[in-house]
Enzyme design. Sequence first.
Site, PDB file in Angstrom:
ATOM      1  N   GLU A 268       7.308   3.849   8.615  1.00  0.00           N
ATOM      2  CA  GLU A 268       6.556   2.904   9.459  1.00  0.00           C
ATOM      3  C   GLU A 268       5.789   2.003   8.502  1.00  0.00           C
ATOM      4  O   GLU A 268       4.860   2.457   7.837  1.00  0.00           O
ATOM      5  CB  GLU A 268       5.574   3.648  10.373  1.00  0.00           C
ATOM      6  N   CYS A 302      -1.524  -2.246  11.226  1.00  0.00           N
ATOM      7  CA  CYS A 302      -0.179  -2.717  10.878  1.00  0.00           C
ATOM      8  C   CYS A 302       0.373  -3.645  11.960  1.00  0.00           C
ATOM      9  O   CYS A 302       1.099  -4.586  11.670  1.00  0.00           O
ATOM     10  CB  CYS A 302       0.746  -1.537  10.692  1.00  0.00           C
ATOM     11  N   GLU A 399       1.486 -10.004   4.823  1.00  0.00           N
ATOM     12  CA  GLU A 399       0.492  -9.161   5.481  1.00  0.00           C
ATOM     13  C   GLU A 399      -0.785  -9.116   4.638  1.00  0.00           C
ATOM     14  O   GLU A 399      -0.751  -8.723   3.482  1.00  0.00           O
ATOM     15  CB  GLU A 399       1.057  -7.749   5.638  1.00  0.00           C
TER      16      GLU A 399
HETATM   17  P1  NAP Z   1       0.326   2.381   0.798  1.00  0.00           P
HETATM   18  O1  NAP Z   1      -0.285   1.918  -0.443  1.00  0.00           O
HETATM   19  O2  NAP Z   1       1.787   2.252   0.959  1.00  0.00           O
HETATM   20  O3  NAP Z   1      -0.134   3.890   0.974  1.00  0.00           O
HETATM   21  C1  NAP Z   1       0.280   4.708   2.044  1.00  0.00           C
HETATM   22  C2  NAP Z   1       0.285   6.149   1.579  1.00  0.00           C
HETATM   23  O4  NAP Z   1       1.290   6.329   0.581  1.00  0.00           O
HETATM   24  C3  NAP Z   1      -1.021   6.592   0.936  1.00  0.00           C
HETATM   25  O5  NAP Z   1      -1.251   7.952   1.255  1.00  0.00           O
HETATM   26  C4  NAP Z   1      -0.713   6.419  -0.526  1.00  0.00           C
HETATM   27  O6  NAP Z   1      -1.545   7.183  -1.360  1.00  0.00           O
HETATM   28  C5  NAP Z   1       0.721   6.877  -0.602  1.00  0.00           C
HETATM   29  N1  NAP Z   1       1.479   6.394  -1.748  1.00  0.00           N
HETATM   30  C6  NAP Z   1       1.166   5.396  -2.626  1.00  0.00           C
HETATM   31  N2  NAP Z   1       2.149   5.263  -3.542  1.00  0.00           N
HETATM   32  C7  NAP Z   1       3.096   6.181  -3.253  1.00  0.00           C
HETATM   33  C8  NAP Z   1       4.362   6.533  -3.833  1.00  0.00           C
HETATM   34  N3  NAP Z   1       4.847   5.902  -4.890  1.00  0.00           N
HETATM   35  N4  NAP Z   1       5.077   7.535  -3.255  1.00  0.00           N
HETATM   36  C9  NAP Z   1       4.611   8.182  -2.160  1.00  0.00           C
HETATM   37  N5  NAP Z   1       3.429   7.903  -1.592  1.00  0.00           N
HETATM   38  C10 NAP Z   1       2.668   6.921  -2.116  1.00  0.00           C
HETATM   39  O7  NAP Z   1      -0.282   1.661   2.050  1.00  0.00           O
HETATM   40  P2  NAP Z   1      -1.812   1.462   2.352  1.00  0.00           P
HETATM   41  O8  NAP Z   1      -2.250   0.267   1.613  1.00  0.00           O
HETATM   42  O9  NAP Z   1      -2.542   2.726   2.199  1.00  0.00           O
HETATM   43  O10 NAP Z   1      -1.756   1.181   3.913  1.00  0.00           O
HETATM   44  C11 NAP Z   1      -1.610  -0.076   4.426  1.00  0.00           C
HETATM   45  C12 NAP Z   1      -0.176  -0.336   4.835  1.00  0.00           C
HETATM   46  O11 NAP Z   1       0.248   0.591   5.809  1.00  0.00           O
HETATM   47  C13 NAP Z   1      -0.019  -1.688   5.467  1.00  0.00           C
HETATM   48  O12 NAP Z   1       1.075  -2.353   4.911  1.00  0.00           O
HETATM   49  C14 NAP Z   1       0.236  -1.371   6.924  1.00  0.00           C
HETATM   50  O13 NAP Z   1       0.952  -2.336   7.623  1.00  0.00           O
HETATM   51  C15 NAP Z   1       0.928  -0.092   6.855  1.00  0.00           C
HETATM   52  N6  NAP Z   1       0.801   0.658   8.098  1.00  0.00           N
HETATM   53  C16 NAP Z   1       1.897   0.743   8.900  1.00  0.00           C
HETATM   54  C17 NAP Z   1       1.847   1.427  10.107  1.00  0.00           C
HETATM   55  C18 NAP Z   1       3.043   1.524  10.992  1.00  0.00           C
HETATM   56  O14 NAP Z   1       3.059   2.406  11.843  1.00  0.00           O
HETATM   57  N7  NAP Z   1       4.043   0.714  10.840  1.00  0.00           N
HETATM   58  C19 NAP Z   1       0.658   2.054  10.488  1.00  0.00           C
HETATM   59  C20 NAP Z   1      -0.447   1.938   9.644  1.00  0.00           C
HETATM   60  C21 NAP Z   1      -0.345   1.250   8.438  1.00  0.00           C
HETATM   61  P3  NAP Z   1      -2.943   6.526  -1.833  1.00  0.00           P
HETATM   62  O15 NAP Z   1      -3.789   6.320  -0.637  1.00  0.00           O
HETATM   63  O16 NAP Z   1      -3.531   7.550  -2.697  1.00  0.00           O
HETATM   64  O17 NAP Z   1      -2.587   5.261  -2.537  1.00  0.00           O
END
Ligand code: NAP
Length: 489
Positions: A268, A302, A399
């Site tokens: 997602e 998101c 975004e």
């Molecule tokens: P992110 O950087 O992708 O992080 C999401 C999760 O993945 C965090 O727990 C992060 O850990 C972890 N992570 C980071 N690098 C990773 C890797 N290489 N392998 C596995 N896991 C890893 O996203 P974010 O900035 O936290 O969240 C914002 C994003 O989420 C936005 O783009 C938003 O649109 C999206 N989002 C989508 C939905 C949906 O349902 N479509 C819902 C909510 C949010 P850390 O926190 O420690 O970095």
Amino acid sequence: MDDTTSKLAFDTDWQYDPAPESTDHVRVDDQYELFIGGEFVAPKEGRYFDSINPANEQVLARIASAGKDDVDRAVKAARKAYETSWSKLKPAERGKYIYRIARVIQERAREFSVIESLDGGKPIRESRDIDIPLAAAHFFYYAGWADKLEYAFPGKQVAALGVAGQIIPWNFPLLMAAWKIAPALACGNTVVLKPAETTPLTALKLAEVIRDAGLPPGVVNIVTGAGDTGAALVDHPDIDKIAFTGSTAVGRLIQNSQAGTSTIYTLELGGKAANIVFDDAAIDQAVEGIVNGIFFNQGHVCCAGSRLLVQESVADEVVQKLKDRMETLIVGDPLDKNTDIGAINSAAQLEKIESYLQLGQDEGGEMYQASGSVPERGYWCRPTLFTGVSQSNRVVQEEIFGPVLAVQTFRTEQEGLDKANNTPYGLSGGVWTDKGAKIFRIAQGLRAGVIWANTFNKFDPASPFGGYKESGVGHEGGLHGLDAYVSLA
Ligand code: NAP
Ligand code: MG
């Protein structure tokens, strides 16, 4: 009233008195360990990180950082629980445990709400009225499916997948944990969940609830840490299913790492949703919906309506009403019940948003920001909109994940649709019109997973959620959400 009094009354900048939510009933420990095999255990390498309150930059707690060995321990605990207890339980018994989790979240809703706002910066009104009740509702909803899977998939043999590795972001910490854990457990899987680095606290509180609810040890394991902890989970060879919510960039990394393996995954990812407002819409209602869609939760959503497409004939009126409404939004203390826009989740996220504010102006957009004050400490962004931007501008395409709205106009229905669809994303969208037939045409034409008509950002556990294009793979929520956690024969 004489002239002077009426003038005074008109000129006074009315302020609400502070209405802070009490924190007396909330306990946050100084340090939290990993939740593995039903107990809290120290990380093997002894590493910890701080979770801070983004509204005042103070440390809330020290959090264990799980290394590869810890992730391995957690996956082993989940495998053992899957083989020895969870998969052997009668489905109705699984359901009882999930109901219990739902009820305890409901009972402790105030505590969960305050901690969510402290750790992540979102207004208490939102954590209290949206995040926490919806998290409980998800557990209730999926508890109900646990013993009815044969009705969900008539004529099929339904089996659990095994161990699910689940990774969630910081924008809806407890709610995302519920979206992931509830359907996984209902379908008979066991779980290793990694919360986001900046918002681990409610997931750790949930671990306490799960322990107190008496779930067999290892059915749910919670490993805190940063991106490398997530990567260790994704790369673990004994994971049967990966469920990830987060950025498209990390989603892509995960997809690449899984190429050629048999692991099932759902992703997602991001979004850049458009609200399409026609000239026959109820304008005041639409303005409220737009405000709710992008400024709600600091734009950390998101499916936020981060673009506004407004029909040219009403554009001036809508933009003026939006600006007037933005002036009244209160940015500040997340724990104050009057607050509309809380703190930006982290220094890094604020920096990202601010770089887009600069970029939007460099690209020739006209930026408007509400004039209200923001607190001195902490991470804040006033509600902002850009006009005079075009389809190729980065503030229109990318975004931002902040309270920033890009406004464009259109003349015909087709032009509105074309502009709405012209992005790499396809998670959600909104349409505002008085005409039912137009709603159906737009809903058919939008390449987006979730479409709201004359409302925005409404959720229900029974509705599926998921996107097209770069917004992801698979669905969560509703009956569709079960699909991702079973194999069918
Ligand atoms: P992110 O950087 O992708 O992080 C999401 C999760 O993945 C965090 O727990 C992060 O850990 C972890 N992570 C980071 N690098 C990773 C890797 N290489 N392998 C596995 N896991 C890893 O996203 P974010 O900035 O936290 O969240 C914002 C994003 O989420 C936005 O783009 C938003 O649109 C999206 N989002 C989508 C939905 C949906 O349902 N479509 C819902 C909510 C949010 P850390 O926190 O420690 O970095
Ligand atoms: Mg925090």
